[in-house]
Design an enzyme around this catalytic site. Sequence first.
Site: not given
Length: 253
Positions: A30, A35, A47, A76, A141, A198, A204-205
């Site tokens: 996030d 930024w 991004h 979503t 991985l 986060r 928050r999730l």
Amino acid sequence: MKVWKKATDDFSKKNIDITRIPKHLAIIMDGNGRWAQKKGLPRAIGHRAGVEALREIVRGSNDLGIKYLTIYAFSTENWKRPQTEVGILMSLLNEYIRKELAELHANNVKICILGHREDMPADLREACATASKKTSDNTGLVLNVALNYGGRSEILKAVKEIALEVKNGILDADQITEEVFESHLFTKGCPEPELVVRTSGEMRLSNFLLWQAAYSEIVIVDECWPDFNRESLLKTISNYQKRDRRFGGISEC
């Protein structure tokens, strides 16, 4: 194409117990836009900087011996953003998968896409399918890319599939267990994440791994995602290793 070499960091000097590394790390990446805005730059630059951060964290996770890395790339709910920004995000994701595929494959990384592919642009669907197929036999991985993913829609998908199996006589209602339910999630075959990180300080999730993260340790860091680097990763692992994981029980005195 690079074949990664293990970094020479002395983990013990950074308060890291290499024997207690989480097997599954999940990250809510996030803060790219914030930024950029703080620097007076377009959100698109943020991004792109986030993609650079992802490269470093994938390699850092590999060095630490993390087996599963799940990244929240596009939710979503992100479709609600301006179409120009959605287009930029889709383009960057497409670019990352196509450009990094050879290197990730050479380093034994297995790429899995978590989410609803049918709504993605055709070129991104093709890139995802190619990456998943090419790396399917890799044993290093596991990089789970949560793309057009939402925890609620994932749970609803599982419920519908199980209901259809019951309706068709494939499954009895009393046979529905947590294991059966989990076999219908996008994360089928993956262990639950021990640690969810986060960035950007948000608490928050955001609809991420709602079932899987029931007992995950959560670490919130103030850095926006483009500033999250290898040192940041080591700090979050150190934080995690200081936690007392009780899973609803109590600690021994």
